[in-house]
Design a protein around this motif. Structure first.
Motif, PDB file in Angstrom:
ATOM      1  N   UNK A 164      -2.756  -5.682 -11.414  1.00 54.46           N
ATOM      2  CA  UNK A 164      -2.838  -4.250 -11.650  1.00 54.46           C
ATOM      3  C   UNK A 164      -2.860  -3.433 -10.292  1.00 54.46           C
ATOM      4  N   UNK A 165      -3.022  -2.036 -10.484  1.00 55.56           N
ATOM      5  CA  UNK A 165      -3.194  -1.200  -9.161  1.00 55.56           C
ATOM      6  C   UNK A 165      -3.990  -1.667  -8.187  1.00 55.56           C
ATOM      7  N   UNK A 166      -5.151  -2.309  -8.650  1.00 52.27           N
ATOM      8  CA  UNK A 166      -6.225  -2.757  -7.949  1.00 52.27           C
ATOM      9  C   UNK A 166      -5.729  -3.844  -6.800  1.00 52.27           C
ATOM     10  N   UNK A 167      -4.892  -4.521  -7.252  1.00 58.70           N
ATOM     11  CA  UNK A 167      -4.106  -5.435  -6.452  1.00 58.70           C
ATOM     12  C   UNK A 167      -3.142  -4.797  -5.425  1.00 58.70           C
ATOM     13  N   UNK A 168      -2.627  -3.760  -5.706  1.00 62.09           N
ATOM     14  CA  UNK A 168      -1.862  -2.897  -4.833  1.00 62.09           C
ATOM     15  C   UNK A 168      -2.690  -2.301  -3.928  1.00 62.09           C
ATOM     16  N   UNK A 169      -3.686  -1.823  -4.325  1.00 59.59           N
ATOM     17  CA  UNK A 169      -4.470  -1.183  -3.324  1.00 59.59           C
ATOM     18  C   UNK A 169      -5.282  -2.028  -2.319  1.00 59.59           C
ATOM     19  N   UNK A 170      -5.837  -3.048  -2.637  1.00 63.83           N
ATOM     20  CA  UNK A 170      -6.141  -4.155  -1.855  1.00 63.83           C
ATOM     21  C   UNK A 170      -5.391  -4.480  -0.830  1.00 63.83           C
ATOM     22  N   UNK A 171      -4.222  -5.048  -1.092  1.00 62.29           N
ATOM     23  CA  UNK A 171      -3.159  -5.268  -0.310  1.00 62.29           C
ATOM     24  C   UNK A 171      -2.743  -4.308   0.699  1.00 62.29           C
ATOM     25  N   UNK A 172      -2.649  -3.147   0.408  1.00 62.42           N
ATOM     26  CA  UNK A 172      -2.036  -2.056   1.321  1.00 62.42           C
ATOM     27  C   UNK A 172      -3.106  -1.861   2.268  1.00 62.42           C
ATOM     28  N   UNK A 173      -4.015  -1.826   1.788  1.00 59.38           N
ATOM     29  CA  UNK A 173      -5.359  -1.349   2.691  1.00 59.38           C
ATOM     30  C   UNK A 173      -5.583  -2.548   3.644  1.00 59.38           C
ATOM     31  N   UNK A 174      -5.330  -3.788   3.286  1.00 60.25           N
ATOM     32  CA  UNK A 174      -5.659  -5.076   4.144  1.00 60.25           C
ATOM     33  C   UNK A 174      -4.318  -5.012   5.333  1.00 60.25           C
ATOM     34  N   UNK A 175      -3.034  -4.911   4.683  1.00 66.71           N
ATOM     35  CA  UNK A 175      -1.954  -5.067   5.825  1.00 66.71           C
ATOM     36  C   UNK A 175      -0.993  -4.060   5.943  1.00 66.71           C
ATOM     37  N   UNK A 176      -1.201  -2.951   5.031  1.00 64.90           N
ATOM     38  CA  UNK A 176      -0.241  -1.696   5.366  1.00 64.90           C
ATOM     39  C   UNK A 176       1.102  -2.073   4.485  1.00 64.90           C
ATOM     40  N   UNK A 177       2.031  -1.252   4.764  1.00 63.74           N
ATOM     41  CA  UNK A 177       3.051  -1.179   4.034  1.00 63.74           C
ATOM     42  C   UNK A 177       4.462  -2.082   4.832  1.00 63.74           C
ATOM     43  N   UNK A 178       4.930  -3.001   4.133  1.00 68.09           N
ATOM     44  CA  UNK A 178       6.179  -3.618   4.999  1.00 68.09           C
ATOM     45  C   UNK A 178       7.485  -3.062   4.073  1.00 68.09           C
ATOM     46  N   UNK A 179       8.368  -3.424   4.795  1.00 60.13           N
ATOM     47  CA  UNK A 179       9.883  -3.338   4.330  1.00 60.13           C
ATOM     48  C   UNK A 179      10.158  -4.624   3.519  1.00 60.13           C
ATOM     49  N   UNK A 180      10.870  -4.259   2.518  1.00 58.04           N
ATOM     50  CA  UNK A 180      11.302  -5.375   1.609  1.00 58.04           C
ATOM     51  C   UNK A 180      12.294  -6.380   2.232  1.00 58.04           C
ATOM     52  N   UNK A 181      13.013  -5.829   3.192  1.00 59.28           N
ATOM     53  CA  UNK A 181      14.108  -6.490   3.983  1.00 59.28           C
ATOM     54  C   UNK A 181      13.342  -7.552   5.132  1.00 59.28           C
ATOM     55  N   UNK A 182      12.056  -7.030   5.446  1.00 64.20           N
ATOM     56  CA  UNK A 182      11.441  -7.703   6.439  1.00 64.20           C
ATOM     57  C   UNK A 182      10.376  -8.791   5.853  1.00 64.20           C
ATOM     58  N   UNK A 183      10.336  -8.651   4.476  1.00 63.26           N
ATOM     59  CA  UNK A 183       9.278  -9.617   3.989  1.00 63.26           C
ATOM     60  C   UNK A 183       9.696  -9.875   2.734  1.00 63.26           C
ATOM     61  N   UNK A 184      10.775 -10.779   2.402  1.00 66.11           N
ATOM     62  CA  UNK A 184      11.498 -10.716   1.055  1.00 66.11           C
ATOM     63  C   UNK A 184      10.676 -11.130  -0.238  1.00 66.11           C
ATOM     64  N   UNK A 185      11.170 -10.840  -1.458  1.00 67.63           N
ATOM     65  CA  UNK A 185      10.585 -11.308  -2.449  1.00 67.63           C
ATOM     66  C   UNK A 185      10.890 -12.907  -2.769  1.00 67.63           C
TER      67      UNK A 185
END
Length: 664
Positions: free
Chosen positions: A441-462
Motif C-alpha cells: 500500500x501507500x505506506x510502502x511507497x512512503x517508506x521507500x522514497x524516504x529511505x532512498x529517494x526517487x530513481x528513474x525506471x531506466x536506471x533501476x528497471x523492473x
C-alpha cells in the motif's frame, strides 16, 4: 485466563497431530460420487440457518456443493481469528489515544472476570459488554439478545470478547478501560465513535482474505490437504488465487485455486471451507485429553463440486470460470488494505481543500499537461505482469504525473515522445515493510522514497514482470536517486468532492483502490457502471481526471495491465456512487522537480489522535486544537502525526507554493 497461557494453548492446538476426517463420499477412498446434501447425516447444517450460501461461479447459484468431508480435527477458536483480524486496529487505536484526566470506566465492564466460571459474574460482564457496544455503535446499534461466547484479556489489559446471538450472528469486541477499540462488524460509516472510518464493503457481506497470510485461509488449505491425504492416499500441489469470507454462525471461506497435477496439467477448483461454532460438545469429534481451546474450536467441513480424489483429473469449474482464473494469474492485483485484517494500513486523515466555485464538467490531466502524456497517454501506460505490485505502479504513476506537472515537462521527459518514469523496482526493493509481489500500500511507497529517494525506471528497471517470490523482490536496494526529483510525502483526500478538488486545484494525481469483479477484466470502452461476476481482489489504479459521457459521470483512471486493457490502458469508472469503493479515499503521492511548483499544504480536519474518555466516549482532536502538539518533546508522542496531518497549523518547513531549487 492470562493471554500468554491462552496463546500457548492456541499454538499447541495448531500442532495437534492430524486426525482422520469423516468423508460423506459413498465410495472408499473418496473417489466415488459422494452423498447428496440432504442425505448426509453428519454434515454441518447450522452454519446455514441464517443464510443459504451460494456456489460461486456455478450455473445454479442455489445448488450447494454435493461432495462433503467433515474433519475430526477442530480448527482454532473463533475468537482467535477475530483477534488476528483486529490486531492492527487495536494497536492503532491504543497508539492514537491520549488518556484523559476524567476517565470513568464502566464498573460493570470487566472481561477479565469473564473467564471465571460464575454465572453472576458472566451475566454482569455480558450486560456491560452489550452496553459498551451499543454506546459505541450509536445509531447503528441493533436490538439483539447477545450472549458471551468467549472472552480473554491480553497483557495490555485489552479485553477481547466474542458475542453470539440466538439468530447466529457473531460480534467481536475489543475494549480497554471501558472504551470499545474495535467492533467487528464495525460501527456505521461516519459515526463519531469511529476514530478512523472504514469503507463499507461494496460487495455486501463478502470480505477478501489475504491468501498469503490469513490464518483462516491457511487452515482451509490445511483442511484441503488433510482431506486429500486421508481419502486419496496422495496429495496435490495447489496455489490459492483468491479467497473471501462470509461470517454467519461461524465462517465460510470460498477459495479459487489452481492445482498442478503430477504430469504438469493445471486444473481449477472452487472449494468451500466451513468452520462452524459447535452447538454443544460432541464427544465423537474430540481427541483424548483435549485442551480447553480445542473444546471450543470450530468444526471444519470441506465442500467441493466433484469428488476430491478426482481433483487432479478434471476441473470442478466451468470452462468460462477456468479461463478467468487463468487470466487472474496474468493480471494481478495487490492492494493489501482491501483484505480483512489489513484495513488499518489505509488509516489517515483526509485534507480539507478549498471549495471550487466553478467546478468544470470535465478535467483530464492528459489534456492539461499534454507534454507529460506522449501519444495521448498511451506511452506512459505500464504493465505489472503477474506480480501483485499494482500498489507500487499506481503510486509511481501518480508521483510521475505530479513531478511532470510540477515543471510542465521540465526534467520529466527523455524526449518529446518518451516520458521518464519513477522506478517501481526501487519502491519494491527499498521499502521497510517488505511489500512487493504479495501486495502492499501507500505506506510502502512512503517508506521507500524516504529511505532512498526517487530513481528513474531506466536506471533501476523492473525485475518482477514474471513474479518474484520474496523481498527484496529481484534486486537489492542499490539505486541512485535522481537529484532533481524530490519526494514531498503523501496527502489523502476523501470522497467524490475531495477527489474532484484535488485534481482541479492542482493538488495532484492520486492512487485509489477498487474491488475487482469479472466485469473489470473485460472492460473495453465507455463508462463501466456495473460490477458483475465474483469478487476477485483489491486493486490500485491512478486517478487522472473526471468527466461525463452519455449522461454518466465518470472517473478517468490509469491501470497497470498494459495497453491491451480498456482504452489503451485507461478506463472510465462511474462517479458519485462509490463504485467499486473508488471514492473511499485517494492518496496523493507528492513530488516536485528543481525549480518547479510544489503542491501547496493543506490541513486535515482532524489531527490524527483522540482524547479519552468519559464513560467510554472519545473526542477526536482537530488541527485547530492541536497546535501545542506540533512540537516534539518527551511529553508529546503525537508530534510526527500532528505535523503530517496539520502542516499549515504547525507551519511545517517548506510548506509553500513554490519549491526551492535543489543544489546540483
Amino acid at each position: 485466563m492470562a493471554c500468554s497461557v491462552y496463546s500457548r494453548w492456541f499454538a499447541l492446538l495448531m500442532l495437534v497431530s492430524v486426525a482422520k476426517s469423516t468423508s460423506t463420499s459413498t465410495t472408499p477412498g473418496g473417489s466415488g460420487g459422494g452423498c447428496a446434501e440432504d442425505t448426509c447425516p453428519t454434515q454441518s447444517s447450522s452454519l446455514l440457518q441464517a443464510k443459504k450460501l451460494a456456489v460461486h461461479g456455478a450455473e445454479d447459484p442455489l445448488n450447494r456443493r454435493a461432495h462433503v468431508w467433515r474433519s475430526e480435527q477442530r480448527a482454532g477458536p473463533a475468537l482467535e481469528y477475530f483477534r488476528w483480524w483486529g490486531a492492527g486496529k487495536v494497536d492503532h487505536s491504543l497508539a492514537t489515544t491520549l488518556p484523559g484526566m476524567d476517565v470513568e470506566p464502566d464498573g460493570e465492564f470487566s472481561l477479565a472476570e469473564a473467564v471465571v466460571d460464575e454465572a453472576a459474574t458472566a451475566e454482569l460482564t455480558q450486560r456491560g459488554l452489550v452496553r459498551a457496544l451499543e454506546s459505541y455503535r450509536g445509531p447503528c446499534a441493533e436490538s439483539e439478545s447477545w450472549a458471551l461466547h468467549q472472552g480473554v484479556t491480553d497483557e495490555r489489559g485489552v479485553q477481547h470478547a466474542l458475542l453470539h446471538s440466538p439468530g447466529g450472528k457473531l460480534q467481536y469486541v475489543a475494549a480497554h478501560s471501558g472504551r470499545v477499540l474495535v467492533a467487528d462488524p464495525q460501527a456505521c460509516s461516519g459515526h463519531p465513535a469511529m476514530i478512523q472510518e472504514e469503507p463499507v464493503p461494496v460487495t455486501g457481506n463478502e470480505q477478501l482474505l489475504d491468501s498469503n497470510t490469513d490464518p483462516l485461509v491457511q487452515d482451509c488449505v490445511k483442511l484441503f490437504h488433510r482431506t486429500v491425504k486421508e481419502n486419496c492416499n496422495k496429495d496435490f500441489s495447489i496455489n490459492v488465487l483468491t479467497a473471501h469470507l462470509q461470517v454467519i454462525n461461524g465462517f465460510a471461506v470460498f477459495v479459487k485455486l489452481e492445482l498442478t497435477a503430477v504430469d504438469g496439467t493445471v486444473l481449477y477448483h472452487e472449494p468451500e471451507c466451513e468452520f462452524q461454532i459447535p452447538e454443544s460438545p460432541d464427544a465423537s469429534l474430540l481427541q483424548d485429553q483435549e485442551l480447553p481451546e480445542e473444546e471450543t474450536g470450530l468444526i471444519a467441513t470441506l465442500r467441493m463440486d466433484i469428488p476430491i480424489c478426482l481433483a487432479d483429473k478434471e476441473s470442478s469449474v466451468s470452462p468460462a470460470v477456468a479461463s478467468v482464473m487463468e487470466l487472474m494469474k496474468q493480471r494481478r492485483f495487490g492492494h493489501l488494505p482491501g483484505h480483512k485484517g489489513y484495513e488499518h494500513l489505509d488509516y489517515g486523515e483526509a485534507v480539507v481543500l478549498p471549495q471550487v466555485t466553478d467546478m468544470p464538467t470535465d478535467y483530464d490531466l492528459r489534456e492539461t499537461y499534454p507534454m507529460c502524456y506522449p501519444d495521448g497517454g498511451k506511452e506512459v501506460v505500464r504493465d505489472q505482469g503477474n506480480c501483485g505490485s499494482c500498489w507500487a505502479f499506481a503510486g509511481a504513476s501518480a508521483l510521475m504525473a505530479n513531478l511532470c506537472a510540477s515543471g510542465k515537462g521540465q526534467d520529466a521527459l527523455f524526449s518529446a515522445t518518451d516520458r521518464l518514469e519513477v522506478s517501481v523496482q526501487g519502491i519494491m526493493s527499498c521499502n521497510y515493510n517488505g511489500y512487493g509481489c504479495k501486495a502492499g500500500n501507500w505506506g510502502g511507497i512512503d517508506s521507500a522514497l524516504k529511505r532512498s529517494g526517487i530513481a528513474k525506471e531506466r536506471d533501476f528497471k523492473y525485475q518482477c514482470r514474471y513474479y518474484c517470490g520474496s523481498a527484496p523482490w529481484g534486486a537489492t536496494c542499490s539505486l541512485t536517486a535522481n537529484p532533481r526529483w524530490h519526494y514531498d510525502g503523501v496527502t489523502m483526500v476523501k470522497g467524490e468532492e475531495g477527489m474532484l478538488r484535488a485534481l482541479v486545484l492542482g493538488v495532484g494525481a492520486h492512487m485509489v483502490s477498487i474491488e475487482i469483479h469479472l466485469s473489470f477484466f473485460h472492460y473495453r470502452s465507455g463508462v463501466l457502471s456495473e460490477s458483475t461476476g465474483f469478487l476477485m481482489g483489491s486493486h490500485a489504479v491512478t486517478n487522472l481526471g473526471f468527466g461525463v459521457e452519455d449522461g454518466q459521470k465518470y472517473w478517468l483512471v490509469q491501470n497497470s495491465w498494459g495497453t491491451n486493457w480498456g482504452q489503451d490502458g485507461f478506463g472510465k469508472l462511474v462517479r458519485g456512487v462509490n463504485f467499486m469503493g473508488i471514492e473511499y479515499r485517494g492518496e496523493i503521492i507528492k513530488g516536485y522537480v528543481d525549480g518547479g511548483s510544489k503542491i501547496p499544504c493543506a490541513d486535515a480536519e482532524y489531527a490524527g489522535f483522540s482524547t479519552c474518555c468519559t464513560k467510554g466516549k472519545t473526542i477526536r482532536v482537530t488541527c485547530a486544537d492541536a497546535k501545542w502538539y506540533c512540537t516534539e518533546s518527551k511529553y508529546n508522542r503525537f508530534a510526527a502525526t500532528v505535523t503530517k496531518n496539520c502542516p499549515a497549523t504547525c507551519n511545517t518547513a517548506f510548506c509553500g507554493a513554490t519549491a526551492p531549487t535543489a543544489a546540483e
